[in-house]
Design a protein around this motif. Structure first.
Motif, mmCIF file in Angstrom:
data_model
loop_
_atom_site.group_PDB
_atom_site.id
_atom_site.type_symbol
_atom_site.label_atom_id
_atom_site.label_comp_id
_atom_site.label_asym_id
_atom_site.label_seq_id
_atom_site.Cartn_x
_atom_site.Cartn_y
_atom_site.Cartn_z
ATOM 1 N N GLY A 55 0.792 -1.217 0.000
ATOM 2 C CA GLY A 55 0.000 0.000 0.000
ATOM 3 C C GLY A 55 0.829 1.273 0.000
ATOM 4 N N SER A 56 2.124 1.147 -0.272
ATOM 5 C CA SER A 56 3.011 2.312 -0.234
ATOM 6 C C SER A 56 3.439 2.781 -1.625
ATOM 7 C CB SER A 56 4.230 2.013 0.636
ATOM 8 O OG SER A 56 3.836 1.756 1.963
ATOM 9 N N GLY A 57 2.691 2.384 -2.637
ATOM 10 C CA GLY A 57 2.895 2.918 -3.977
ATOM 11 C C GLY A 57 4.164 2.491 -4.683
ATOM 12 N N PRO A 58 4.574 3.290 -5.678
ATOM 13 C CA PRO A 58 5.723 2.937 -6.516
ATOM 14 C C PRO A 58 7.033 2.785 -5.754
ATOM 15 C CG PRO A 58 4.465 4.699 -7.533
ATOM 16 C CD PRO A 58 3.891 4.490 -6.165
ATOM 17 N N LEU A 59 7.223 3.571 -4.685
ATOM 18 C CA LEU A 59 8.460 3.410 -3.904
ATOM 19 C C LEU A 59 8.566 2.002 -3.341
ATOM 20 C CD1 LEU A 59 9.096 6.643 -1.787
ATOM 21 C CD2 LEU A 59 10.499 5.703 -3.609
ATOM 22 N N LEU A 75 17.458 -1.851 -13.768
ATOM 23 C CA LEU A 75 16.567 -0.973 -14.515
ATOM 24 C C LEU A 75 15.197 -1.070 -13.872
ATOM 25 C CD1 LEU A 75 17.400 -1.814 -18.261
ATOM 26 C CD2 LEU A 75 18.400 -0.048 -16.796
ATOM 27 N N ALA A 76 14.494 0.041 -13.835
ATOM 28 C CA ALA A 76 13.129 0.057 -13.305
ATOM 29 C C ALA A 76 12.219 0.659 -14.364
ATOM 30 C CB ALA A 76 13.073 0.888 -12.027
ATOM 31 N N VAL A 77 11.061 0.028 -14.545
ATOM 32 C CA VAL A 77 10.060 0.565 -15.463
ATOM 33 C C VAL A 77 8.685 0.273 -14.878
ATOM 34 C CG1 VAL A 77 10.034 -1.533 -16.901
ATOM 35 C CG2 VAL A 77 9.235 0.641 -17.856
ATOM 36 N N ALA A 78 7.811 1.273 -14.933
ATOM 37 C CA ALA A 78 6.441 1.105 -14.448
ATOM 38 C C ALA A 78 5.672 0.215 -15.416
ATOM 39 C CB ALA A 78 5.765 2.463 -14.327
ATOM 40 N N CYS A 79 4.711 -0.509 -14.879
ATOM 41 C CA CYS A 79 3.949 -1.473 -15.682
ATOM 42 C C CYS A 79 2.934 -0.824 -16.603
ATOM 43 C CB CYS A 79 3.244 -2.473 -14.775
ATOM 44 S SG CYS A 79 1.906 -1.721 -13.810
ATOM 45 N N ASP A 80 2.827 0.507 -16.553
ATOM 46 C CA ASP A 80 1.851 1.192 -17.407
ATOM 47 C C ASP A 80 2.522 2.104 -18.435
ATOM 48 O OD1 ASP A 80 2.741 3.194 -15.735
ATOM 49 O OD2 ASP A 80 0.750 3.918 -15.192
ATOM 50 N N MET A 81 3.762 1.765 -18.802
ATOM 51 C CA MET A 81 4.516 2.553 -19.786
ATOM 52 C C MET A 81 4.660 1.749 -21.070
ATOM 53 S SD MET A 81 7.387 4.319 -17.344
ATOM 54 C CE MET A 81 7.600 5.817 -18.301
ATOM 55 N N PRO A 82 3.662 1.791 -21.936
ATOM 56 C CA PRO A 82 3.626 0.894 -23.083
ATOM 57 C C PRO A 82 4.704 1.122 -24.132
ATOM 58 C CG PRO A 82 1.888 2.522 -23.271
ATOM 59 C CD PRO A 82 2.503 2.687 -21.905
ATOM 60 N N PHE A 83 5.346 2.289 -24.130
ATOM 61 C CA PHE A 83 6.334 2.563 -25.167
ATOM 62 C C PHE A 83 7.772 2.456 -24.670
ATOM 63 C CE2 PHE A 83 2.415 4.764 -26.328
ATOM 64 C CZ PHE A 83 2.130 4.080 -27.504
ATOM 65 N N ALA A 84 7.948 2.070 -23.411
ATOM 66 C CA ALA A 84 9.293 1.781 -22.921
ATOM 67 C C ALA A 84 9.778 0.574 -23.724
ATOM 68 C CB ALA A 84 9.263 1.479 -21.431
ATOM 69 N N SER A 85 10.933 0.724 -24.340
ATOM 70 C CA SER A 85 11.344 -0.280 -25.325
ATOM 71 C C SER A 85 12.780 -0.731 -25.131
ATOM 72 C CB SER A 85 11.202 0.311 -26.729
ATOM 73 O OG SER A 85 12.128 1.388 -26.870
ATOM 74 N N ARG A 86 13.110 -1.740 -25.904
ATOM 75 C CA ARG A 86 14.477 -2.270 -25.903
ATOM 76 C C ARG A 86 15.482 -1.137 -26.117
ATOM 77 N NH1 ARG A 86 17.378 -3.146 -30.221
ATOM 78 N NH2 ARG A 86 15.540 -3.200 -31.569
ATOM 79 N N GLU A 87 15.188 -0.229 -27.051
ATOM 80 C CA GLU A 87 16.121 0.855 -27.356
ATOM 81 C C GLU A 87 16.369 1.744 -26.143
ATOM 82 O OE1 GLU A 87 14.165 -0.471 -31.132
ATOM 83 O OE2 GLU A 87 13.380 0.159 -29.186
ATOM 84 N N VAL A 88 15.313 2.057 -25.406
ATOM 85 C CA VAL A 88 15.458 2.886 -24.203
ATOM 86 C C VAL A 88 16.244 2.121 -23.142
ATOM 87 C CG1 VAL A 88 14.234 4.056 -22.326
ATOM 88 C CG2 VAL A 88 13.359 4.199 -24.669
ATOM 89 N N PHE A 89 15.929 0.845 -22.967
ATOM 90 C CA PHE A 89 16.637 0.042 -21.966
ATOM 91 C C PHE A 89 18.118 -0.095 -22.325
ATOM 92 C CE2 PHE A 89 12.283 -2.098 -21.586
ATOM 93 C CZ PHE A 89 11.850 -1.181 -20.637
#
Length: 195
Positions: A55-59, A75-89
């Protein structure tokens, strides 16, 4: 949103599955952290770690992931970022390699169009004690915590130029139904443009 954002389908594939596929091409181990519905993600065949501070959110999700990690950086990525891609990673991993050659930063965090993106970033595992203190104190604001880190803030325009991705899509996340519709529209437009 009214439903589990991670499972919203984009071109027939849940967002979290898209992210796992992209991460699998870049990192050796993908961890799903902070999942409050672990059974929903079990089909992905990845390790799932629940929040130590529910219950303490993203942290709390970041804390769970970094606690489970066995590498100096994650690496950290939120589960609601649909355009986070291999290139960014890949771009983030390259920045981590540079940082490892010096005493360097504790985090590499993109800033896109003036907004800090702490949920699409790289973190040293040694940030855990400070992160735990924040959670124990009930301070749940991600940007407040990151302001106390020795962080390298990366210009989103540089990421866009290096990856060829549209600047506005790099940090895009889906919090409202309109955001989901926007993601669907972009993907539909991109699909038609490539057909």
């Amino acid at each position: 949103m009214g439903s589990n954002k991670a499972l919203l389908p984009l071109q027939g594939i849940p967002v979290i599955e898209r992210l796992v596929r992209e991460l699998d091409t870049v990192v050796g181990r993908v961890i799903i952290a902070g999942g409050n519905q672990p059974e929903a993600y079990s089909y992905l065949g990845k390790e799932i770690f629940s929040d130590v501070y529910p219950g303490s959110g993203p942290l709390a999700g970041l804390h769970a992931g970094l606690t489970a990690a066995e590498t100096p950086w994650s690496l950290a990525v939120a589960c609601d970022m649909p355009f986070a891609s291999r290139e960014v990673f890949e771009w983030l991993v390259e920045r981590v390699r540079t940082a490892e050659k010096s005493s360097g930063p504790e985090a590499i965090i993109p800033v896109v169009q003036g907004r800090v993106q702490p949920l699409l970033a790289a973190y040293r595992r040694n940030v855990l004690p400070g992160l735990e203190k924040e959670l124990q104190a009930g301070s749940l604001k991600m940007t407040r915590w990151t302001e106390g880190l020795h962080a390298e803030y990366a210009d989103g325009a540089e990421i866009a130029a290096a990856t060829g991705l549209p600047l506005e899509q790099i940090p895009f996340n889906m919090n409202r139904p309109d955001d989901y519709r926007q993601a669907l529209d972009w993907l539909d437009r991109d699909h038609k443009g490539n057909a």
